[in-house]
Scaffold this active site. Structure first.
Site, PDB file in Angstrom:
ATOM      1  N   TRP A 143      -6.480  -1.767   6.248  1.00  0.00           N
ATOM      2  CA  TRP A 143      -6.086  -0.410   5.835  1.00  0.00           C
ATOM      3  C   TRP A 143      -7.172   0.247   4.999  1.00  0.00           C
ATOM      4  O   TRP A 143      -7.192   1.450   4.814  1.00  0.00           O
ATOM      5  CB  TRP A 143      -4.765  -0.439   5.061  1.00  0.00           C
ATOM      6  N   ASP A 144      -8.098  -0.568   4.498  1.00  0.00           N
ATOM      7  CA  ASP A 144      -9.220  -0.068   3.706  1.00  0.00           C
ATOM      8  C   ASP A 144      -9.874   1.128   4.392  1.00  0.00           C
ATOM      9  O   ASP A 144     -10.298   2.080   3.741  1.00  0.00           O
ATOM     10  CB  ASP A 144     -10.294  -1.162   3.563  1.00  0.00           C
TER      11      ASP A 144
ATOM     12  N   GLU B 293      -0.228  -7.376  -3.374  1.00  0.00           N
ATOM     13  CA  GLU B 293       0.041  -8.556  -2.537  1.00  0.00           C
ATOM     14  C   GLU B 293       0.559  -9.756  -3.324  1.00  0.00           C
ATOM     15  O   GLU B 293       0.812 -10.806  -2.739  1.00  0.00           O
ATOM     16  CB  GLU B 293      -1.229  -8.931  -1.762  1.00  0.00           C
TER      17      GLU B 293
ATOM     18  N   LYS C 200      -1.331  -6.970  -8.402  1.00  0.00           N
ATOM     19  CA  LYS C 200      -2.709  -7.208  -7.989  1.00  0.00           C
ATOM     20  C   LYS C 200      -3.535  -5.924  -8.021  1.00  0.00           C
ATOM     21  O   LYS C 200      -4.682  -5.910  -8.427  1.00  0.00           O
ATOM     22  CB  LYS C 200      -2.706  -7.773  -6.566  1.00  0.00           C
TER      23      LYS C 200
HETATM   24  O1  IFM Z   1      -7.048  -4.623   2.250  1.00  0.00           O
HETATM   25  C1  IFM Z   1      -7.378  -5.350   1.109  1.00  0.00           C
HETATM   26  C2  IFM Z   1      -6.115  -5.685   0.389  1.00  0.00           C
HETATM   27  O2  IFM Z   1      -5.453  -4.535  -0.034  1.00  0.00           O
HETATM   28  C3  IFM Z   1      -6.413  -6.564  -0.801  1.00  0.00           C
HETATM   29  N1  IFM Z   1      -7.103  -7.749  -0.392  1.00  0.00           N
HETATM   30  C4  IFM Z   1      -8.369  -7.448   0.277  1.00  0.00           C
HETATM   31  C5  IFM Z   1      -8.150  -6.582   1.496  1.00  0.00           C
HETATM   32  C6  IFM Z   1      -9.479  -6.238   2.161  1.00  0.00           C
HETATM   33  O3  IFM Z   1     -10.268  -5.470   1.317  1.00  0.00           O
END
Ligand code: IFM
Length: 768
Positions: free
Chosen positions: A330-331, A474, A588
């Site tokens: 989703w980044d 997360e 997080k």
């Molecule tokens: O998409 C992110 C997630 O929101 C957090 N952990 C890392 C992923 C990749 O950057």
């Protein structure tokens, strides 16, 4: 005065870790491939990586990951029979520079041996004009007469995390061109590297040894004389020329580049970069630190912008290696896409085409993942087909070495809505519905269909709810009514309805065909109902705080510091089954605050501030995506000092490269394009106060104290604008090439921006 268009260092040591971090910081890319910022003589142990976009492979049961190509940039030098490398020889001087304006990497190293000084210089670029091509200029000189040998060619020793991916590596030399070809393990895709050089000194012989296809050039160097040659290497794969012979294409490419010559290739490359910067640069007067960090962040985004027509997207660790499986998260939609949409829509469209291309993968995931899911459930970690690369046990436990069950893949359902929102934003800000007709409309409807199949109708409350999900935070899995997720799902229904209305009015034939194709006619009424009745947690009537998910307020209120003090292993993961954060309110990354930022026009500054103040102290910022969301929301309610602090934190992440490189046992040491996009968003949308929708552009500047003047470019509805913000005024220049007159709302004033005109509006700065 500091040059704000380059970064440089004299460091070359620091062990594997230093080499790894510098490899990220000094990387080059051109959308087709990335080339880590490693030195010419380095090999796989130093994490040399030429990572290819859009081609993936799997070996055994290990994670699928992008394929790294053989290194066509390999060169090592010997002085009087002894090899010289920064790793093993005495170095009296080393200097390396990344030139941002022209996307070139340069190094100069002086070795001392037996009372002689040997200087090597090299400069490389990955062509922005011809994406398959890399070009290197390499020079050697010695202060005394010496026997010098250069071995240069293609290194088939490839650094892989989960390889080897290229089987049957074969080497050849033909028409003076070196070739190394391999075939991927899983799909038998050919990957070929060709290399040509122009050489006008020394004796050349040929060597295929230790997986290296090399030219060996020996000569007696005169004292003080510089010897220079140029290397041209091309990577071609079956993705470029499916089914057709790739070898002639690669050979032709390097011979053409060689015939053109280094200067002409560089000139074309520079011209492309000049166009990119002309459009995308952001200028800050009064704050060199921010200027360099932001420009570097923009550079990171530009180098990985997909090649036109590729329908590729940008992985979460860009093209800096195989980390995070080279997957698209989703980044891209939530953090990188806004930069492209507002400055370089030609690239934004490519990112969206990737989601259209992978729609079938998202459909497969919906069918197989959930109880009765329908429509499109996009992959949490998406590769070339859109099938999910995320495993159900995605993080290794550093204590036991066992993999921990995580629910990123099966429960992080907001991904589909993130895609739908980006598609709709593209339509709103460009005014162009062709992407919808190309497949975007189908994506949106399938995402709405997915959420409808996921939603639960709670009879006693007369509302739909989205249950058993993970929001952006997360650390708390399988929660009900996560505010971010529910809002995104609801918005997907709103968008689907608006889109159907748009198509009904403007493209009725296309709408009819689409509705028939996917058999969705009867569901459209459901989407209208769900848009009305889907529950999203609201701000508490007294405190204004939105509960992140049902029951969040009842969790233990430990501080982040308390939590961290209980960690037993520096890399232990705080989420999953027994993670330290699970029973606590420690989150997080921005979740509710991310939602307030995404839907900024729907909540008051007071609500934003209340939530920000509640959640920020409880946020661990364990993700590089977090700080920019807090920075943008802080800018909105006027805490510009805080916004600035988090802006810098985000903008400097890849420049300083102090990030953690392990989560659990998973190596994730690569660059952070989402944070790079977050830096741009904080600057332009946050401090610049730009907010565009389908009707108009609003600019409400709130410059941080450090910035005197802030200039940037804005693309809107097919036109482009140069915006200059000072402490007291906003100037909008509309080039004469613009087609339409646009109305903007600048600091509350309706402002007409006609092609060829420039308009200045005074404003009262935010009190700090
Ligand atoms: O998409 C992110 C997630 O929101 C957090 N952990 C890392 C992923 C990749 O950057």
């Amino acid at each position: 005065m500091k040059n704000l268009w380059e970064i440089s260092t004299t460091e070359y040591a620091g062990g594997k870790e230093g080499v790894m971090r510098r490899g990220n910081v000094y990387q080059l890319a051109n959308g087709y491939m990335g080339y880590r910022g490693t030195l010419d003589e380095f090999g796989p142990a130093e994490l040399v990586g030429i990572t290819l976009a859009g081609i993936f492979d799997r070996v055994g049961l290990a994670w699928r990951e992008p394929v790294n190509a053989p290194n066509g940039g390999y060169t090592r030098v010997s002085l009087d029979g002894v090899e010289r490398s920064v790793l093993t020889s005495k170095v009296t001087r080393h200097h390396q520079t990344l030139h941002l304006a022209s996307a070139r990497f340069e190094r100069e190293t002086v070795f001392s041996a037996r009372a002689k000084k040997l200087t090597i210089k090299s400069a490389r670029f990955l062509s922005a004009d011809t994406p398959n091509l890399g070009v290197i200029q390499y020079s050697v000189s010695c202060d005394k007469a010496a026997n010098i040998t250069i071995r240069t060619g293609i290194d088939g020793n490839i650094w892989d995390l989960n390889g080897p991916h290229l089987l049957q590596l074969a080497a050849e030399k033909r028409e003076g061109v070196l070739l190394v070809q391999g075939v991927t393990n899983e799909n038998a895709k050919r990957v070929l590297v060709a290399e040509a050089i122009d050489l006008n000194f020394g004796e050349e012989t040929h060597e295929w040894q230790d997986q290296r296809n090399l030219r060996v050039i020996r000569w007696q160097a005169e004292a003080g004389q510089t010897y220079t040659f140029h290397k041209y290497f091309a990577v071609v794969t079956d993705n470029d020329l499916a089914g057709k012979p790739i070898e002639p294409a690669a050979v032709k490419m390097v011979l053409k580049a060689k015939a053109l010559g280094h200067a002409a290739c560089l000139e074309k490359h520079r011209a492309e970069w000049a166009k990119k910067w002309e459009r995308c640069d952001v200028q800050i007067e009064g704050d060199d630190e921010a200027q360099l960090a932001l420009r570097y962040s923009i550079f990171q985004l530009l180098i990985v912008a997909p090649v036109a027509g590729s329908a590729n997207s940008i992985p979460a660790r860009a093209l800096s290696g195989q980390v995070y499986k080279g997957a698209i998260f989703w980044d891209t939609e939530m953090f990188m896409f806004p930069f492209f949409l507002h400055t370089y829509p030609e690239k934004a469209v490519e990112l969206m085409r990737y989601r259209i291309k992978t729609l079938d993968g998202a459909r497969r995931k919906a069918r197989t993942e959930g109880p009765g899911y329908r429509g499109a459930f996009y992959a949490w970690e998406s590769q070339e087909t859109g099938d999910d690369a995320c495993s159900y046990f995605n993080i290794g436990d550093p204590f036991t070495g066992r993999d921990l069950r995580t629910h990123f893949r099966d429960k992080q359902v907001h991904i589909s809505g993130d895609v739908a929102i980006a598609l709709w934003e593209y339509f709103k800000l460009t005014g162009d519905d062709s992407l919808l007709l190309e497949g975007g409309a189908e994506v949106i409807l399938e995402c709405a269909r997915f959420y409808f199949s996921h939603a639960y109708f709670k009879k006693e409350k007369g509302r739909y709810e989205i249950l058993d999900v993970i929001g952006p935070d997360e650390y708390h899995e399988c929660v009900n009514n996560n505010a971010f997720t529910s809002m995104v799902a609801k918005e997907t229904f709103v968008i689907a309805n608006a889109m159907v209305e748009h198509l009904r009015k403007n493209q009725p034939k296309a709408l009819r065909a689409l509705v028939k194709k996917i058999g969705i006619s009867r569901e459209l009424a459901d989407f209208r109902e769900a848009a009305r009745l889907l529950y999203v947690p609201a701000p508490d009537s007294k405190t204004g705080v939105i509960e992140q998910f049902d029951g969040y307020f009842k969790l233990r209120d430990d501080t982040v510091e308390e939590l961290k003090s209980r960690m037993v292993h520096p890399n232990e993961y705080l989420g999953a089954g027994q993670g330290l954060a699970v029973p606590t309110k420690v989150i997080k990354q921005a979740d509710v605050v991310m939602m307030l930022n995404l839907f900024k026009t729907r909540y008051s500054a007071k609500i934003k501030q209340a939530n920000w103040e509640y959640y920020e102290p409880r946020t661990e910022h364990g993700s590089s995506l977090s700080a920019c969301a807090y920075a943008m929301v802080a800018a909105e309610f006027g805490d510009l000092d805080f916004a600035y602090k988090y802006f810098l934190k985000t903008a400097k992440i890849d420049l300083e490269a102090k990030y953690k490189v392990y989560v659990g046992t998973v190596f994730m040491g690569g660059s952070h394009p989402a944070a790079n996009g977050g830096a741009w968003m904080t600057a332009v949308l946050g401090f610049g106060g730009v907010q565009a929708d389908e009707n108009r552009v609003v600019i409400n500047p709130r410059l941080c104290a450090q910035w005197q003047t802030f200039r940037f470019y804005l693309a809107y509805k097919g036109d482009g604008f140069r915006i200059k913000i000072t402490k007291t005024a906003v100037t909008i220049s509309s080039p004469s090439t613009n087609v339409r007159r646009h109305t903007m709302l600048v600091a509350g004033n309706k402002t007409e921006c006609a092609p060829g005109a420039s308009v200045t509006v005074k404003y009262r700065p935010t009190k700090q």
